[in-house]
Design an enzyme around this catalytic site. Structure first.
Site, short mmCIF file in Angstrom:
data_model
loop_
_atom_site.label_atom_id
_atom_site.label_comp_id
_atom_site.label_asym_id
_atom_site.label_seq_id
_atom_site.Cartn_x
_atom_site.Cartn_y
_atom_site.Cartn_z
N GLY A 197 -10.63 -1.10 -2.99
CA GLY A 197 -9.60 -0.82 -3.98
C GLY A 197 -8.58 -1.94 -4.11
O GLY A 197 -8.03 -2.17 -5.18
N HIS A 198 -8.35 -2.64 -3.02
CA HIS A 198 -7.47 -3.81 -3.08
C HIS A 198 -8.26 -5.05 -2.68
O HIS A 198 -8.51 -5.27 -1.51
CB HIS A 198 -6.26 -3.64 -2.15
N HIS A 254 -3.59 -3.37 -11.55
CA HIS A 254 -2.61 -3.78 -10.55
C HIS A 254 -2.62 -5.31 -10.45
O HIS A 254 -3.65 -5.92 -10.20
CB HIS A 254 -3.00 -3.15 -9.22
N GLU A 306 2.72 -1.28 -10.60
CA GLU A 306 2.80 -2.72 -10.28
C GLU A 306 1.77 -3.47 -11.12
O GLU A 306 1.05 -4.35 -10.62
CB GLU A 306 2.53 -2.95 -8.79
N GLU A 321 6.11 -8.76 -9.29
CA GLU A 321 6.08 -8.69 -7.82
C GLU A 321 5.93 -10.09 -7.22
O GLU A 321 5.15 -10.91 -7.71
CB GLU A 321 4.90 -7.79 -7.39
N CYS A 323 4.42 -10.95 -4.59
CA CYS A 323 3.01 -11.16 -4.23
C CYS A 323 2.17 -11.55 -5.44
O CYS A 323 1.19 -12.28 -5.30
CB CYS A 323 2.41 -9.88 -3.63
N CYS A 389 4.25 -5.93 1.89
CA CYS A 389 3.31 -7.00 1.54
C CYS A 389 4.01 -8.33 1.26
O CYS A 389 3.53 -9.39 1.64
CB CYS A 389 2.47 -6.59 0.33
N CYS A 390 5.14 -8.29 0.53
CA CYS A 390 5.72 -9.54 0.02
C CYS A 390 6.29 -10.46 1.10
O CYS A 390 6.01 -11.67 1.08
CB CYS A 390 6.78 -9.23 -1.03
#
Lengths: 629, 629
Positions: A197-198, A254, A306, A321, A323, A389-390
């Site tokens: 999914g990511h 995303h 996002e 974002e 990221c 995450c960032c």
């Protein structure tokens, strides 16, 4: 002629042997940054950010999760999000890259300890994810849509490749290879579709292939890309599963996931030359750059999910974002490596200065997740996030930044980022050239390059002419030359003698940047830029007018001025514009009267670099200023 | 003089005995709508929407949850969200109001059956929430922040009050009083602070007090309001717990929650005259109406958290939840009842036509949750949602709409919404007057009113002069009169004879509406309105130009034209504007050149009512059009 190996030390994206790459890397360890702008930032990243983030991994329990998985802390519950392993992996990647630049014992020891934890947490089959290690064993691989298992292994693998390249140690690489081998066995290429999914693992696998030479990892990366559109992710467009990747035609979903996926496709193209995939990536890049990129290089306009918005959807309150700006750099850099086209380089530079740097406070220890282009003063940086995450993504990018300064090609040496440094670069013929670069960027358009080949040698030097540059004057020694321009670079081809000097002077006009007329939010508004920097206005500099009331005529002359004591030292921009005389009690909605221009008065306007916003007292900020009338 | 009671039949917000209300209601059951625009919508609500929503409550399991709680379906799991009870309660409220208008046996039987389910699902202590009824008994009241237990009882209570007022039956009222009594015991006024993450119960309790005369419910409502700022909701600003309600000074947080809370405060003020609370509500209304309301009456700009944005944050891609527009009506209506100020009436009308109606498809069975002011064609209505708050909220509002057509005051009769109808209104002196209203709204500004008091009687008739109205001509019989204007109403005071007729003719100029200059997204853009309707342009009507390329000079004359076959019959607006000649390949960001106006060509522009958008083939839509240059 030297006898040294031609391998760069700690290359970031290692296209040294990639058959379809035009450009090849110069390693993080080959470039010693000494730059008035960047060196303090890289030092702060190493001295403040990376230690602080280790501490965050400790206090949030992300490290404890590995101790728990290793059996060191019986009875301990799992802490944080199901993807919290990735925080630690990104920290390990940042620490690894920093070791390529600096022999920092404390970091090396801390990293070695963390790697031992990873080893201990991995099970005999190579499985490694602390969320599923102890009490959710039966749930492994049951939810590719949500649970980020492959994503985490992707970050592990990226850390491992960085560690291997920076230190030569296989310790972490072995962990990563076992984990990827577990995935390969479970989701065998050509047999069991598997994709996360990511995205993240795809890109990492190509680098693992480059680091190890083992084609299994390239095959697995290709298989993961080709698993898209098979319904593994429920056909979700948001998760980029709505079609075969090869059939995808617009940037969607995303933002970070999408760009990691596209970057992986670009990586595969560098290795395989797959023309179909290459055309897809070009098509997606065109959609991204023409329709879905903010003036800052920020991408992913929508707060809901996002996500990317529709074409030309570039609102003030963009999500952008941090990221996603980093992912934007990852994609653009790979396309640059393939083509040598300066448009990709410009994208890297813009996103770096204006999409990523704002994500970091002046202190180096507070972070933005979202980077809107306007705010009323309530959006402030945080030391960490539940979804963290960032922060470590910024840290790993900055730690690897020396690896983005140069590339080489068959033709010679390419400067990619104007960052002051001393480097030793191996040209493709195996010979070595010392390079000293000093420059005034991002404040002044002055670049000096001193080349020290071991002996006189003919090659080309490619110097970027960014889209922001005004007039460029080039001297070799005292001689003004007029080099060829090719795809955004000045190309100086000659027989270089040891000690030859090149001096490049750009004018850096202040630009008022408008937006494509289909961008609704850009209508009759401009952003102010100078050099690679996008500027903004903050209330702090405007005691006499609300920033919401500032207006420009569009013909202003802006005066740059270096303010050494402001925001760590910045060039501010000044002009006389207008401020509306606003009646706050006027109705919010009222008939438009063409014949009645809004009353204004002259107003002194000061702009500061957008990357530096929200480092003073909270207050309104604007990147775009409206044009009169 | 009649001997009838002065109580209206099925009043919506019953201020009949509220000491601090200027206006008093005329009941849903007193007003029979026969209006070219509204009657088909109310019929469709009763004939299509309400039955379809009962079916949705069945298929989603929301009704089964009650059977399960009643012990009728052993082993059945819980279905849907923890607040899914509220879907059924809102359906029951809609069905109840519809029974005040129409004696529909099928609806009455279905409703009786549902009420029996509610009774059976309630436990001996009065507790009722099917999420916690069977297997989460120990978790009751452990999470006021998230779990919506009071919210659900709020909707139960609103349904109960509606059912009691519409039918005279106490069946559902008894269930609600038991449930509220359970809450009163658990969160005793003055003793245990209690308030819900999602307001609703507060408003409902005041109505329960009005319906029953039992002051316990008013005390409990006040206590719930005063429990804000005590930390029950973790001090969250998003949940309106950041300060005592009496100290709150700006509109913030989740839009529906905020407006339900403020509406409850307005309700309390109507009963208690609390001056402090009244000042708070006025302050919050000022912030809402001056800074945070879209031209459509939509509110809650942000997709993240369905929340209010900062002042002047009114983007194209606003969230503008349908429920928030309904909540906006609830608040404005209560302020109207207190003051008789037509600005509140205008807000009700604007939100009704342009904030709520777009939420409903032409078929009456598909719904918008969000109502953005621009779209590229991907935002389409759905038959239902996982979080299904909006569909039954629309249904209950439409079913109660006849109750918003008139009010009375000590001075006489007030028309509030120009909706054709026959009514019998009890004036405060207890006398009865028959009213026949016919009108051409929203298409033509013609209103005819025929009054039939039982005998000649002096009183005032208040006729709204909305902000959208142009010239108004008033005739009583054949005589043109020039009545006093007071706070947005024409006031006709005279001794009315049975059969007296008033005719009111408004011009309805097409207006190009601009926005306060602090609204960044409003810069050099206008929305087009006529009468109470906000218009939009859809791609369907523009074969020759992308709607994103349409431009206005700001001085256009628009030609209205009734299109009987279009979108159920609408007045379309036509003008000749401009279309940009757009080069799609131009860079997204480029230096602004003041001397180069964008090339344009003439373009025919058609606007349709915003409420009717997205009922044809999917395509781009814009409410705001940019002004040249």
């Amino acid at each position: 002629m030297t006898t040294e190996t031609s391998s760069p030390h700690a290359p970031v994206v290692d296209t040294t042997r990639s058959p379809y790459a035009r450009l090849r890397p110069v390693g993080v360890g080959d470039v010693e940054v000494h730059d008035a702008f960047w060196q303090p930032r890289l030092d702060r990243n190493r001295e403040q950010t990376i230690p602080a983030q280790h501490e965050q991994c400790e206090t949030t329990g992300a490290l404890t999760n590995f101790r728990r998985a290793a059996g060191h802390t019986p009875g301990e519950p799992f802490h944080g999000m199901y993807y919290s392993d990735s925080d630690v992996y990104k920290w390990a990647e940042a620490a690894s890259w920093s070791l390529a630049s600096t022999d920092d014992r404390a970091v090396a020891e801390r990293l070695a300890e963390v790697i031992r934890l990873f080893e201990a947490a991995q099970d005999g089959e190579g499985y490694l994810n602390t969320y599923f290690s102890v009490d959710r064993v039966a749930e492994r691989w049951t939810d590719l849509v949500v649970r980020h298992e492959m994503y985490c292994i992707g970050h592990l693998t990226q850390a491992a490749v960085a560690h291997f390249r920076a230190t030569g140690s296989r310790a972490l690489l072995d962990v990563a290879e076992r984990a990827c081998g577990h995935i390969e066995a479970r989701f065998a290429p050509g047999d069991v579709p598997g994709t996360c999914g990511h995205p993240c693992l795809e890109m990492a696998l190509v680098e693992l292939y480059r680091a190890t030479g083992d084609e299994r990892w390239l095959r697995l990366a290709v298989w993961q890309l080709d698993s898209r559109g098979m319904g593994v992710l429920n056909g979700s467009e948001y998760l980029l599963d709505h079609a075969r990747l090869r059939d995808q035609s617009f940037v969607t979903g995303h933002a970070v996931r999408a760009l990691y996926l596209y970057a992986a496709a670009a990586d595969v193209v560098l290795e395989t030359g797959d023309e179909e995939l290459s055309a897809v990536v070009d098509r997606l890049w065109a959609d991204l750059s023409r329709h879905k990129t903010a003036v800052t290089g920020g991408v992913g306009a929508r707060w809901d999910g996002e996500a990317f918005g529709d074409a030309y959807e570039l609102p003030d309150r963009a999500y952008n974002e941090t990221c996603a700006a980093i992912a934007h750099i990852f994609l653009a850099w790979r396309l640059l490596l393939r083509t040598g086209d300066g448009a990709y380089r410009d994208a890297v530079e813009t996103a770096l200065y204006n999409g990523v740097l704002p994500g970091l406070s002046q202190s180096g220890t507070e972070f933005f997740y979202q980077n809107p282009l306007a705010d009323e003063g309530r959006h402030r940086r945080s030391p960490w996030f539940t979804c963290a995450c960032c922060p470590p993504n910024i840290a790993r990018l900055l730690a690897s930044l020396p690896g983005y300064v140069y590339t080489t090609s068959d033709e010679g040496l390419w400067v990619q980022l104007y960052v002051g440094n001393s480097a030793r670069v191996r040209l493709p013929d195996g010979s070595s050239v010392g390079v000293e670069l000093s420059c005034g960027l991002p404040w002044e358009g002055t670049v000096q390059l001193r080349l020290t080949p071991v002996e006189a040698r003919e090659f080309s030097v490619f110097l970027p002419v960014p889209a922001w540059a005004g007039e460029a004057t080039v001297r070799v020694g005292e001689e003004v030359v007029t080099p060829e321009r090719r795809s955004g670079y000045l190309v100086l081809t000659r027989t270089w003698q040891p000690g030859d000097e090149v001096r490049l002077d750009f004018t850096m006009p202040v630009r008022q940047i408008g937006t494509h007329p289909r961008v609704a939010a850009g209508h009759r508004r401009v952003a102010v830029t100078r050099g690679p920097l996008v500027y903004c206005v903050e209330q702090s500099d405007h005691a006499d007018a609300a920033v919401a009331d500032l207006r420009l005529a569009g013909e202003e002359t802006w005066r740059p001025e270096f303010a050494a004591d402001l925001l760590g030292g910045v060039v501010t921009l000044h002009t006389t514009g207008s401020a509306l005389k606003v009646d706050e009690d006027e109705p919010l909605h009222r008939p438009y009267v063409p014949a009645e221009p809004l009353p204004t008065r002259p107003a002194e306007i000061t702009a500061v670099p957008y990357y530096a916003w929200a480092n003073r007292e909270a207050g309104p900020m604007r990147v775009f200023l409206p044009l009169l009338p």
